[in-house]
Design a protein around this motif. Sequence first.
Motif, PDB file in Angstrom:
ATOM      1  N   ASP A   5      -3.563   0.634  -2.913  1.00  0.00           N
ATOM      2  CA  ASP A   5      -2.748   0.753  -2.083  1.00  0.00           C
ATOM      3  C   ASP A   5      -3.052   2.041  -1.342  1.00  0.00           C
ATOM      4  OD1 ASP A   5      -1.155  -1.064  -3.018  1.00  0.00           O
ATOM      5  OD2 ASP A   5      -0.510  -0.968  -4.621  1.00  0.00           O
ATOM      6  N   HIS A   6      -3.350   3.488  -2.024  1.00  0.00           N
ATOM      7  CA  HIS A   6      -3.912   4.615  -1.939  1.00  0.00           C
ATOM      8  C   HIS A   6      -5.337   4.357  -0.442  1.00  0.00           C
ATOM      9  CE1 HIS A   6      -1.982   7.110  -4.603  1.00  0.00           C
ATOM     10  NE2 HIS A   6      -2.119   6.843  -5.594  1.00  0.00           N
ATOM     11  N   ALA A   7      -6.446   3.887  -0.840  1.00  0.00           N
ATOM     12  CA  ALA A   7      -7.137   3.240   0.039  1.00  0.00           C
ATOM     13  C   ALA A   7      -6.837   2.488   1.637  1.00  0.00           C
ATOM     14  CB  ALA A   7      -8.083   2.693  -0.677  1.00  0.00           C
ATOM     15  N   ARG A   8      -5.423   1.633   1.036  1.00  0.00           N
ATOM     16  CA  ARG A   8      -4.585   0.870   2.088  1.00  0.00           C
ATOM     17  C   ARG A   8      -3.547   2.373   3.105  1.00  0.00           C
ATOM     18  NH1 ARG A   8      -1.499  -3.771   0.652  1.00  0.00           N
ATOM     19  NH2 ARG A   8      -0.249  -2.375  -1.079  1.00  0.00           N
ATOM     20  N   SER A   9      -3.863   3.201   3.024  1.00  0.00           N
ATOM     21  CA  SER A   9      -2.429   3.934   3.031  1.00  0.00           C
ATOM     22  C   SER A   9      -3.494   5.021   3.712  1.00  0.00           C
ATOM     23  CB  SER A   9      -2.137   5.445   2.621  1.00  0.00           C
ATOM     24  OG  SER A   9      -0.717   6.074   3.405  1.00  0.00           O
ATOM     25  N   SER A  10      -4.902   4.909   3.241  1.00  0.00           N
ATOM     26  CA  SER A  10      -5.542   6.099   4.034  1.00  0.00           C
ATOM     27  C   SER A  10      -6.635   5.017   5.281  1.00  0.00           C
ATOM     28  CB  SER A  10      -7.443   6.479   3.314  1.00  0.00           C
ATOM     29  OG  SER A  10      -6.939   7.189   2.134  1.00  0.00           O
ATOM     30  N   VAL A  17     -11.111   0.467   6.935  1.00  0.00           N
ATOM     31  CA  VAL A  17     -10.587  -0.580   6.030  1.00  0.00           C
ATOM     32  C   VAL A  17     -10.535   0.302   4.617  1.00  0.00           C
ATOM     33  CG1 VAL A  17     -11.679  -2.270   7.536  1.00  0.00           C
ATOM     34  CG2 VAL A  17     -13.352  -1.664   5.571  1.00  0.00           C
ATOM     35  N   TRP A  18      -9.472  -0.343   3.188  1.00  0.00           N
ATOM     36  CA  TRP A  18      -9.291  -0.404   2.892  1.00  0.00           C
ATOM     37  C   TRP A  18     -10.635   0.324   1.759  1.00  0.00           C
ATOM     38  CZ3 TRP A  18     -10.867  -2.565  -2.076  1.00  0.00           C
ATOM     39  CH2 TRP A  18     -10.741  -2.776  -1.873  1.00  0.00           C
TER      40      TRP A  18
END
Length: 224
Positions: A5-10, A17-18
Amino acid sequence: MHPYDHARSSAKIHGGVWSDYYAVHAWFDATKAVQCRFTHRALRHHIEGVAVAVSIFGPSIANRDGVKVATEQLGMQHLEEDCTYPPEATVWLIDFDAPEWLPTWSSTSGPDSAELANASAARFGGDSSAYLELHAWFMETRNWSDGPEHLLFRHHAFGIFEAEARFGPVIALDNGKAVPTRVVAERHVQTVLGRVPSATDFLRRIKGERWMLQATSPRKLGLD
């Protein structure tokens, strides 16, 4: 939040992409393997931890779009999403219940990295310079807070394996021989503390506060 989720936010913030950012966020959350309680974040969820992430992953991450995103910016995003603000390491130690076996010396006293390196050379062979970086890494946290409580961040079994990941499986010596990094690291912790505690022995003594578990939900970030 999960590193995914942190990666999707980034990715939502910076593009790409995440998977471009997952390794950085997974590093911050890897300490959950030690203790499945929010205080595990004390080991890496702070401004000093962000600086460590930069030293590991480099100053920037190139995403799928070819854009370089500052690793520091990704780290600060992670802290803000988990703690609502980026805390300094010392904030985690407020009202820390120090164990009776913790040394009483201050952050400016206690063992010196050079002395510890000399002791390693005497015990394992080779020149002290081969060991200095490892001992300096363990003692670096004395710059993070006053008092011996700074030992919480690396002087434990998890820190020993963290040192192995950082410096490799062995320390090469000038005579063509080598000594396992983990063996030297264990000796370091044993010398400093008189024992090799688990990280949980420290983490369970942190006084829980609301800000430590104020993780933003994926829904609030518009990810779901």
